[in-house]
Design a protein around this motif. Structure first.
Motif, short mmCIF file in Angstrom:
data_model
loop_
_atom_site.label_atom_id
_atom_site.label_comp_id
_atom_site.label_asym_id
_atom_site.label_seq_id
_atom_site.Cartn_x
_atom_site.Cartn_y
_atom_site.Cartn_z
N HIS A 56 0.76 -1.26 -0.09
CA HIS A 56 0.23 0.51 -0.13
C HIS A 56 0.98 0.90 -0.01
O HIS A 56 1.53 1.63 0.76
N LEU A 57 0.49 2.38 -0.82
CA LEU A 57 1.52 3.43 -0.68
C LEU A 57 0.46 4.61 -0.57
O LEU A 57 -0.88 4.93 -1.00
N LEU A 58 0.39 5.44 0.25
CA LEU A 58 -0.12 7.28 1.02
C LEU A 58 1.17 7.63 1.11
O LEU A 58 2.21 7.80 1.15
N ALA A 60 -0.51 11.69 1.56
CA ALA A 60 -1.24 12.69 1.77
C ALA A 60 -1.28 13.61 0.64
O ALA A 60 -2.64 14.17 0.61
N HIS A 63 -2.66 13.43 -1.83
CA HIS A 63 -3.88 12.47 -2.00
C HIS A 63 -3.77 11.04 -3.20
O HIS A 63 -4.74 10.64 -3.35
N ILE A 64 -2.62 10.50 -2.83
CA ILE A 64 -2.57 9.27 -3.12
C ILE A 64 -2.43 7.96 -1.84
O ILE A 64 -2.07 8.22 -1.12
N ASP A 65 -3.91 7.22 -2.02
CA ASP A 65 -3.79 6.25 -1.06
C ASP A 65 -4.52 5.00 -1.52
O ASP A 65 -5.17 4.85 -2.41
N THR A 66 -3.34 4.27 -2.31
CA THR A 66 -3.45 2.69 -3.43
C THR A 66 -2.72 1.82 -3.12
O THR A 66 -1.58 1.49 -2.34
N THR A 136 3.20 0.45 3.58
CA THR A 136 2.40 0.00 3.92
C THR A 136 3.49 -1.76 3.92
O THR A 136 3.07 -1.86 2.08
N THR A 142 5.22 -0.46 8.62
CA THR A 142 4.75 1.30 8.63
C THR A 142 6.70 1.75 8.00
O THR A 142 6.81 2.23 8.87
N ARG A 144 8.60 5.29 6.45
CA ARG A 144 8.39 7.01 5.75
C ARG A 144 9.29 7.06 5.34
O ARG A 144 10.45 6.98 5.67
#
Length: 199
Positions: A56-58, A60, A63-66, A136, A142, A144
């Motif tokens: 999973h890639l976030l 913020a 606005h990428i949450d995929t 993730t 997680t 960062r």
């Protein structure tokens, strides 16, 4: 470490897809030309990290949450792209380092869809130094990262070792198409890379 042999024609992010072109200067568009890559040497931060894949890639800030799909190298030697959800998912080059390992993990993503509508990495150029990128893993970790810079390169001028083969730390490099469409070459004029370092 032996220097990677990577033919950086288009970064492989639009393999096999005939997308609409964009003739306006400085407007990014996707391409169908793939990149040929060799399998790099993997150096692990810890042996236990083997098999702990990014899922999973976030980001913020844009606005990428995929989801992240593993992508490999086709029999032609070309880098594949996400297949389950090609316009929304990012692709992780599974023959390179995993995020969290020493070296340069690479994620690719489409810039736009057929017809020109935005795809997952449409806003990648808006990232700024210091922005956070969160991955993730399949084991629930997680990771960062912080953006350290970005650059656009002509196809034959990209620093391949830096993008795919930098082992001085733990990096995550995000790539997509950039520039304008070149109909005669069936590719875009530039490639964009966003560089990040693990915190």
């Amino acid at each position: 470490m032996t220097k990677l042999s990577v033919i950086f024609s288009v970064l492989g992010i639009c393999f096999g897809l005939l997308l609409s072109s964009c003739s306006q200067p400085q407007i990014q568009s996707a391409s169908k030309t793939p990149v040929e890559v060799s399998q790099p040497k993997r150096i692990l931060l810890q042996e236990a990290a083997r098999g702990d894949n990014p899922i999973h890639l976030l980001i913020a800030a844009i606005h990428i949450d995929t989801a992240i799909e593993p992508v490999g190298v086709l029999s032609t030697g070309n880098l594949d792209t996400p297949q389950n959800n090609p316009w929304e998912d990012a692709g992780w080059y599974r023959d390179g380092p995993r995020p969290g390992e020493q070296g340069s993990a690479v994620l690719d993503g489409h810039l736009n869809r057929p017809g020109g509508a935005p795809a997952v990495f449409w806003s990648l150029a808006s990232l700024k130094i210091g922005d956070e990128v969160v991955v993730t893993t399949s084991e629930g970790k997680t990771l960062r990262y912080r953006v350290t810079g970005s650059a656009r390169y002509a196809p034959q001028q990209a620093p391949l070792q830096e993008i795919f083969g930098n082992t001085q730390g733990s990096h995550l490099n995000l790539i997509t198409c950039a520039g304008y469409w070149l109909p005669s070459e069936q590719q875009t004029s530039l490639r964009m890379v966003v560089y990040t370092n693990l915190e």
